[in-house]
Design an enzyme around this catalytic site. Sequence first.
Site, PDB file in Angstrom:
ATOM      1  N   MET A 273       0.922  -1.346   0.140  1.00 58.39           N
ATOM      2  CA  MET A 273      -0.112   0.033  -0.161  1.00 58.39           C
ATOM      3  C   MET A 273       0.918   1.235   0.034  1.00 58.39           C
ATOM      4  O   MET A 273       1.872   1.484   0.746  1.00 58.39           O
ATOM      5  CB  MET A 273      -0.938  -0.173   1.236  1.00 58.39           C
ATOM      6  CG  MET A 273      -1.761   1.214   1.554  1.00 58.39           C
ATOM      7  SD  MET A 273      -2.949   1.571   0.100  1.00 58.39           S
ATOM      8  CE  MET A 273      -3.063   3.333   0.169  1.00 58.39           C
ATOM      9  N   ASN A 275       0.895   4.391   0.901  1.00 59.92           N
ATOM     10  CA  ASN A 275       0.846   5.324   1.944  1.00 59.92           C
ATOM     11  C   ASN A 275       2.190   6.180   1.742  1.00 59.92           C
ATOM     12  O   ASN A 275       3.202   5.764   1.552  1.00 59.92           O
ATOM     13  CB  ASN A 275       0.846   4.956   3.376  1.00 59.92           C
ATOM     14  CG  ASN A 275      -0.096   3.678   3.529  1.00 59.92           C
ATOM     15  OD1 ASN A 275      -1.310   3.896   3.350  1.00 59.92           O
ATOM     16  ND2 ASN A 275       0.646   2.548   3.860  1.00 59.92           N
ATOM     17  N   HIS A 307       5.967  -0.226  -8.187  1.00 60.41           N
ATOM     18  CA  HIS A 307       4.588   0.148  -8.594  1.00 60.41           C
ATOM     19  C   HIS A 307       4.430   1.134  -7.268  1.00 60.41           C
ATOM     20  O   HIS A 307       3.879   2.353  -7.506  1.00 60.41           O
ATOM     21  CB  HIS A 307       3.611  -1.074  -8.103  1.00 60.41           C
ATOM     22  CG  HIS A 307       2.208  -0.878  -8.263  1.00 60.41           C
ATOM     23  ND1 HIS A 307       1.453  -1.299  -9.085  1.00 60.41           N
ATOM     24  CD2 HIS A 307       1.453  -0.324  -7.292  1.00 60.41           C
ATOM     25  CE1 HIS A 307       0.072  -0.899  -8.912  1.00 60.41           C
ATOM     26  NE2 HIS A 307       0.043  -0.411  -7.543  1.00 60.41           N
ATOM     27  N   GLU A 308       4.745   0.891  -6.050  1.00 60.44           N
ATOM     28  CA  GLU A 308       4.068   1.704  -4.908  1.00 60.44           C
ATOM     29  C   GLU A 308       4.876   2.930  -5.000  1.00 60.44           C
ATOM     30  O   GLU A 308       4.404   4.288  -4.613  1.00 60.44           O
ATOM     31  CB  GLU A 308       4.586   0.936  -3.513  1.00 60.44           C
ATOM     32  CG  GLU A 308       3.778  -0.497  -3.488  1.00 60.44           C
ATOM     33  CD  GLU A 308       2.411  -0.476  -3.770  1.00 60.44           C
ATOM     34  OE1 GLU A 308       1.559   0.676  -3.460  1.00 60.44           O
ATOM     35  OE2 GLU A 308       1.775  -1.517  -4.191  1.00 60.44           O
ATOM     36  N   HIS A 311       3.408   5.420  -7.240  1.00 61.54           N
ATOM     37  CA  HIS A 311       2.331   6.023  -6.514  1.00 61.54           C
ATOM     38  C   HIS A 311       2.579   7.458  -5.899  1.00 61.54           C
ATOM     39  O   HIS A 311       1.821   7.942  -5.625  1.00 61.54           O
ATOM     40  CB  HIS A 311       1.640   5.109  -5.723  1.00 61.54           C
ATOM     41  CG  HIS A 311       0.610   4.215  -6.297  1.00 61.54           C
ATOM     42  ND1 HIS A 311      -0.263   4.603  -7.158  1.00 61.54           N
ATOM     43  CD2 HIS A 311       0.362   2.866  -6.071  1.00 61.54           C
ATOM     44  CE1 HIS A 311      -1.118   3.458  -7.557  1.00 61.54           C
ATOM     45  NE2 HIS A 311      -0.569   2.314  -6.805  1.00 61.54           N
ATOM     46  N   GLU A 330      -4.000   3.473 -10.494  1.00 61.95           N
ATOM     47  CA  GLU A 330      -3.577   1.776 -10.865  1.00 61.95           C
ATOM     48  C   GLU A 330      -2.863   1.670 -12.174  1.00 61.95           C
ATOM     49  O   GLU A 330      -2.186   1.001 -12.154  1.00 61.95           O
ATOM     50  CB  GLU A 330      -4.685   0.847 -10.381  1.00 61.95           C
ATOM     51  CG  GLU A 330      -5.086   1.103  -8.960  1.00 61.95           C
ATOM     52  CD  GLU A 330      -3.919   0.919  -7.851  1.00 61.95           C
ATOM     53  OE1 GLU A 330      -2.713   0.696  -8.204  1.00 61.95           O
ATOM     54  OE2 GLU A 330      -4.021   1.482  -6.809  1.00 61.95           O
TER      55      GLU A 330
HETATM   56 ZN    ZN Z   1      -1.256   0.470  -6.835  1.00 58.69          ZN
END
Ligand code: ZN
Length: 858
Positions: A273, A275, A307-308, A311, A330
Amino acid sequence: MPKKVKRLFEQFQPEHYELSIEPDVESMTFSGSVTIRGRKVGPPSQRITLHQKDIRVSDVKVIKHDKNGDKKVAVGRVNTQKSFDELRIHAGETLYPGTYTINLTFSGKITKSLRGVYPCFYKHKGKEKIIVATQLESHHAREVFPCIDEPEAKSSFDVIYTGPKDQTVLSNMPAKSTKTNGNKVTTAFETTPIMSVYLLAFVAGELHAVETKSKAGVAVRSWGTVAQSKSHLEYATKEASDILDFFADYFETPYPLPKLDQVALPDFDAAAMENWGVVTYRESVLLTDPKNRSISNEQFATQVIAHELSHQWFGNLVTMKWWNELWLNESFAGLMEHVAPAALHPDWQQWEQWAIQDIALITSRDTYKDIQSISVDVDDPELIETLFDPAIVYAKGARLLKMLREYIGEEAFVKGLKSYFSKNAYGNASRHDLWAALGKSSGKDIESLMTPWLTQAGMPVVHATQNGGKLSLTQERFMLDEPADDTLWPIPLLANKNLEPGVLDTTNVELDLALKDFVTLNNFASGQYITHYVEPAHIDYISQQLKESKLPTEARINVLNDMYMLARHGDASLVDSLDTVKELAHEPRDSVWGIIARAIGAASQLTEGDKTSEDQIKKLKLTLAKDWHKKLGWDDQTSDDPNTIQLRHTMVALMISGEDPVTIKEALLRYKNTKTLQDINAEIRATILVAVVKDGDKKEISKLLETYSLVGADIQQDITSALSATKDPEIAQHILSTALGPEGFVRSQDVMRWVALFLRNHHTRKVMWDYMVKEWDWLYEVLDASKGFGYLPVYCASVVSTKEWKKKYIDFFEPRKSIKAMQRNITIGLADIDARIAWRTRDEVAIKKWLENFTKGG
Ligand SMILES: [Zn+2]
């Protein structure tokens, strides 16, 4: 009917939160206070509404700020509206637009739901330990404190955490002060930048870290529980640091925060995740054994980290306005998780990894009538989590962006992104903002190109008929459960030569080619369409290109997938795929073997229950694998590149799956000669354990069951793969009753994998199914917390190829359609079953005949 939920942001817009929180793991509760300063907007009313769920609120105070100073507002009734997750604060007077501060105290329960504030359990030196962690995406902030729990409600946050002494406490920002009071410590963190509440996080417990500094000067730390060796965090730390530098360069936008923490949590639902500044992961992702880890282990860790970390820009710095644009987060991260490894690890050939991971996943799902489009309107919180569809919002969206990147070129793509970031930083954006930026940088009409791909569900097939210099292209929607309809997409053809026009945006087009040689469409597999070559000579040409490995690797994977999908649809037979596959024994790239295995798997599935075919398929596997196996043997050499290593072990796995006695004997010997599971080469450990479970001494199975809880997550996965390969239903029964259930040792986040694997093996399927039916209450409680829960019907359906099992499926799932998270997937699962039964009816006899001929000939 989904309920229509009002956006609370339309009446109150927070600017700053001060959140104090104190969890208590003894009583499994938490308490705290929050001060929210924000603007009331819209028409005057007597009420301010916040989100809350399952928490108790007291001491509500409201202050109005205006030019005459601060004024206390009399608070009347405060009530909760359960079905809308609302906390309604009624004032004794009319509240006019303006700035207000709300202050209140709250308390709640810590549950094992893996969301909101939740506990992670682990053992260290024989003692049970707990970590307190949070998971607030998508809409679980409201389970922790009253807030406006919508992505558009961006504000800054001061987090103040109180907990026991001698713990590490992490949040989005660095700590600025600590105050000890008896055996408690209060940690205050620096103010966050403006951000969405779903990205807020804190983690507290006995943790230790490996740290480094990125070239750009960002402090990067990776944390694990003290039960984990620190050395297992080294790889993730180095990767995160490199990836952070890579993205800052690539996006030409610096990482926005002063530090990055990554935390491996023992209990965690998703893979990770994002955060902001404190990314949380499953242990199986972040921890890697420096002495013995597989290449795929490294690849997966790097990919998830990429990926994270992408973000941190896409999603965190610039955020979607509402969940209908979840794909903006995403799909981009889904593309970037390959862009970074492709640049940092050229020897992995990352786009091959992308092709083998995503293409089959997308096409197996985007081909049903009831599938959702990428951009979906959702208001009901209970349905928000169903948007996180790995095949659609992640994989399909990423492929569309790859398509766009190839269509406009890397330079225009990156230039557009940079302007998108600088325009929308710390704000919210919609797809129109992105299309505008990319339209400007490329000089093309991106909005018209992309809109149908996002708003229309499903994907097209392109029928390509080439006769000499004439090429005719026709598109229609490709569906496994309905006849084609006339939905149209603007399809960039991305062929191996320049076609004019390059985009097929009508039903049909006739092209005159300069040269008569055959065209290959979708040359790097970026195009979200299936290609159906119509002319036999054209098909022969493509097969020849496959056999000689002349197409790019991604294209070889894609062409084999297209053949498989066309057979599934009835445009071809699986026999056509098998005819091609049997010629591919010399395929040099390991990733392509993944798709070869899929065709063989289909042959097994469509003849399931027939012992003769089962034996013939084993022979097919051995025939395909034997040359490479002979050449590569068992042992890795220091000079091997990653592909050689992976190909070697794929061949051993195929030999074992084909039940070659010599290979099985060698596997058992290697097992016997190794002291611990940690010492078995991680590349081949799962395969060796499969041989042990299937052909070794039965008491080894008990040993594996006993060892499970004592080893790391990587080895646990290998043990699971091995145990699920047993051919003995009684043993399966024993395994499941030991491993699952309230007394079992499998963590709830791993239960779905156990279910899926034991369903896939036809020897253990009935045992697993009966277990699921009998233990549904437990299973439901455990899985309900998981984002992936809704996919249970899909896993179940994917193994069904007979009417008898179809009936079981219907009997079990029809009554469960009331579970919203599963509704759509129950229907899609049934369509999948019908399509497979029809496929079996069409192809079974031909496949059996093919296998017979193949065995005779070989
Ligand atoms: Zn993601």
